[in-house]
Scaffold this motif. Structure first.
Motif, PDB file in Angstrom:
ATOM      1  N   THR A   1      32.616 -18.324 -45.762  1.00 54.12           N
ATOM      2  CA  THR A   1      31.909 -17.239 -45.084  1.00 54.12           C
ATOM      3  C   THR A   1      30.676 -17.793 -44.361  1.00 54.12           C
ATOM      4  O   THR A   1      30.162 -18.872 -44.692  1.00 54.12           O
ATOM      5  N   ALA A   2      30.193 -17.034 -43.399  1.00 57.78           N
ATOM      6  CA  ALA A   2      28.990 -17.428 -42.678  1.00 57.78           C
ATOM      7  C   ALA A   2      27.798 -17.518 -43.634  1.00 57.78           C
ATOM      8  O   ALA A   2      26.950 -18.410 -43.511  1.00 57.78           O
ATOM      9  N   GLU A   3      27.732 -16.602 -44.615  1.00 53.82           N
ATOM     10  CA  GLU A   3      26.616 -16.622 -45.570  1.00 53.82           C
ATOM     11  C   GLU A   3      26.563 -17.947 -46.318  1.00 53.82           C
ATOM     12  O   GLU A   3      25.502 -18.561 -46.436  1.00 53.82           O
TER      13      GLU A   3
ATOM     14  N   GLU B   1      33.530 -15.671 -38.215  1.00 50.96           N
ATOM     15  CA  GLU B   1      32.391 -16.107 -39.027  1.00 50.96           C
ATOM     16  C   GLU B   1      31.416 -16.941 -38.183  1.00 50.96           C
ATOM     17  O   GLU B   1      30.194 -16.811 -38.305  1.00 50.96           O
ATOM     18  N   ARG B   2      31.987 -17.783 -37.306  1.00 51.42           N
ATOM     19  CA  ARG B   2      31.135 -18.608 -36.453  1.00 51.42           C
ATOM     20  C   ARG B   2      30.287 -17.721 -35.535  1.00 51.42           C
ATOM     21  O   ARG B   2      29.099 -17.968 -35.310  1.00 51.42           O
TER      22      ARG B   2
ATOM     23  N   LEU C   1      32.013 -23.916 -41.895  1.00 53.08           N
ATOM     24  CA  LEU C   1      32.864 -22.814 -41.452  1.00 53.08           C
ATOM     25  C   LEU C   1      34.296 -23.286 -41.207  1.00 53.08           C
ATOM     26  O   LEU C   1      35.255 -22.538 -41.463  1.00 53.08           O
TER      27      LEU C   1
ATOM     28  N   ARG D   1      29.365 -14.612 -36.142  1.00 52.25           N
ATOM     29  CA  ARG D   1      28.345 -13.959 -36.972  1.00 52.25           C
ATOM     30  C   ARG D   1      27.165 -14.892 -37.224  1.00 52.25           C
ATOM     31  O   ARG D   1      25.993 -14.484 -37.112  1.00 52.25           O
TER      32      ARG D   1
ATOM     33  N   SER E   1      36.613 -16.944 -46.274  1.00 56.76           N
ATOM     34  CA  SER E   1      36.437 -15.850 -45.321  1.00 56.76           C
ATOM     35  C   SER E   1      37.683 -14.968 -45.273  1.00 56.76           C
ATOM     36  O   SER E   1      38.819 -15.446 -45.363  1.00 56.76           O
TER      37      SER E   1
ATOM     38  N   THR F   1      37.704 -17.990 -39.174  1.00 56.21           N
ATOM     39  CA  THR F   1      36.634 -18.919 -38.835  1.00 56.21           C
ATOM     40  C   THR F   1      35.885 -18.525 -37.569  1.00 56.21           C
ATOM     41  O   THR F   1      34.650 -18.575 -37.507  1.00 56.21           O
TER      42      THR F   1
END
Length: 551
Positions: free
Chosen positions: A95-97, A40-41, A90, A43, A33, A37
């Protein structure tokens, strides 16, 4: 003419231009990321919550099987265990993806290993994951296209969320390259009355805008029809629509009556069934009163719902199935013990007998509703296995004033002992979904063995014949209330095996009515004999079709 073969759902036909379902989004690659973190969490959770809310909104807009499946998907999306898996990835800085993609894949593998109901839900994870990924990427989720005109939808398969909200004013027909007659897509197509051919592998080469004919009666997709062939299909469909708009009582070509009844999940579904010509109800599932409750509904609450149903079918037969809990429908207040294989555990009448107060309350509510209305109430117990269970239930039902008490035949044991079972019961109703599951040792909710879950298998048909023959000897009705009754050709075969009534999703009534009207009783028996002489389900279906008049 070029033809592609699959399994047709119903007897309808349609023609029109192809519109293909978009391909799945490509899987993300594992990356670190660049935003941290926590971001991303946030998202990931926002995307999951949005998708879950959308699925629930879709569920609220539909009824029946579609609603149940969509609600299950919404619950899966927000599963705490799944969220923990995403958080763990994460925390590694991805990344979240990637975290969503990898967590869903891992969760899918876990559910597949568990099998049963959870194993079947594993297949739904792909659709949920795609929707979450699309949200994260800011693109449209793969789904049903909208070319701005009526079209034939072609897809690998349809997710429940897509099938549930199909615009029937635009979708002329449905063709899938995957799936079979018991897939979610097939079941929902029957429920909605959509012309469909599933499992047509050759449809993968069809292109957008290409005109095709989809003939569910033959299971054929013609990818190069002539103008005359298209016109013929349009005339045929117009005639079918007229027949559906003016329903008549179910009967064979020689006048032999075959009652055509509806499978219903709640009283609110009655109006559609009546409009489509249902002669009554062959299966009313009472689970809707129990599944969303933390404790059993009161007698008064049950009575109110039963009265609403019976009033909608005044003067007509209404078959009510008592609470069928256990297996994929566990209820904490009925049986909260862990079972390694709940499909073979305390379910159906076994569970009701172990909690007899719930059984007695349900019988009380039904008897009171019957006394307050003019419908012809029949009551049946689910998952009856033995003669002793039959005698127990019918005796108890009559004690409470139930005039017509019967049993569900869903396991080979009760089918093989049908002669003795019907010595006690007033009628039998064959649940072909479970009967096929137990005959073929193939979990009806497990995708990996879906190929075995076919009611056309001669082993299943032989058991149906046992029950039909016993009913004829005792002079007692034998109904069919599983998905098999909605297959027009199989419906004729089932009548040839001794079924006296057929119950199905209301949308299937018109096609089954037409199929019966094209065959005499002797012809139905000929089709049944042809199917019984085959070695497998595919052979039985083809043998019956060869013996039948062309639709």
């Amino acid at each position: 003419m070029s033809t592609l073969r699959g399994v047709g759902i119903g007897l309808g036909a349609a023609s029109g231009p192809v519109a293909r379902m978009a391909e799945a989004l490509p899987a993300p690659t594992k990356q670190s990321s660049s935003i941290g973190t926590d971001a991303e969490r946030s998202r990931a959770r926002d995307a999951i919550n949005t998708v879950a809310a959308d699925l629930q909104q879709r569920a609220d807009a539909v009824t029946g099987t579609a609603r149940e499946v969509l609600e299950a998907q919404a619950m899966i999306a927000e599963d705490p265990t799944l969220q923990e898996e995403i958080d763990a990835r994460l925390d590694e800085g991805t990344t979240a993806e990637w975290a969503v993609h990898d967590a869903f894949a891992g969760f899918r593998a876990t559910l597949e290993a568990v099998g049963g109901y959870l194993g079947e839900r594993a297949a739904d994870l792909d659709d949920i994951a795609q929707r979450v990924l699309a949200r994260l990427r800011g693109v449209a989720a793969p789904g049903v296209p909208d070319p701005g005109h009526p079209f034939v939808l072609v897809a690998r398969d349809l997710a429940p969320a897509d099938t549930a909200l199909l615009n029937l004013d635009r979708v002329l027909a449905l063709v899938t390259t995957d799936g079979g007659p018991t897939s979610h897509t097939a079941i929902l197509a029957r429920e909605k009355g959509i012309v469909a051919v599933v499992g047509a592998a050759g449809a993968a080469h069809l292109t957008d805008g290409q005109t095709v004919i989809v003939d569910a009666a033959t299971g054929i997709v013609d990818d190069a029809p002539t103008e005359d062939e298209v016109a013929s299909v349009q005339e045929r469909q117009a005639a079918r629509d007229t027949t559906e708009a003016e329903p008549t009582a179910g009967a064979l070509a020689d006048g032999t009556p075959v009652a055509l009844l509806a499978n219903l999940g709640k009283p609110g579904d009655a109006a559609d069934a009546v409009a489509r010509g249902a002669e009554g109800v062959g299966l009313f599932r009472t689970e809707f009163l129990f599944l969303s409750a933390s404790q059993a509904p009161t007698i008064a609450q049950q009575r109110e719902s039963y009265i609403e149903l019976l009033q909608a079918f005044a003067g007509r037969k209404v078959v009510v199935r008592l609470l069928d809990a256990g297996a994929d429908k566990p209820l904490a207040f009925l049986n909260d013990a862990h079972e390694g294989n709940p499909a073979l555990g305390l379910r159906g009448l076994r569970a009701l007998r172990a909690s007899e107060d719930i059984l007695r309350e349900q019988l009380t509510a039904l008897a009171e509703a019957d006394a307050a209305t003019s419908a012809d109430l029949w009551v049946m117990a689910p998952m009856v296995t033995t003669v002793e269970e039959t005698a127990y239930f019918t005796g108890l039902a009559r004690e409470f004033g139930v005039k017509t008490a019967g049993v569900m035949v869903e396991v080979p044991a009760s089918a093989l002992l049908a002669d003795r079972v019907l010595a006690h019961a007033d009628f039998a109703s064959i649940g072909t979904n479970d009967l096929t599951q137990y005959t073929m040792a193939a979990d009806r909710l497990l995708g990996s063995v879906a190929g075995f879950q076919d009611p056309w298998h001669p082993a299943v048909l032989r058991l149906v014949r046992e029950v039909g023959s016993a009913g004829e000897r005792h002079g007692k009705p034998v109904g069919i209330c599983g998905e098999a009754a909605a297959d027009p050709l199989l419906a004729v075969v089932l009548v040839g095996l001794g079924a006296t009534s057929l119950s199905m999703a209301p949308a299937a009534l018109a096609d089954v009515r037409r199929a019966l009207a094209m065959h005499t009783r002797d012809a139905a028996r000929t089709l049944a004999d042809a199917a019984l002489g085959a070695d497998d389900a595919i052979g039985a279906r083809e043998a019956a079709r060869a013996a039948s008049h062309p639709f």
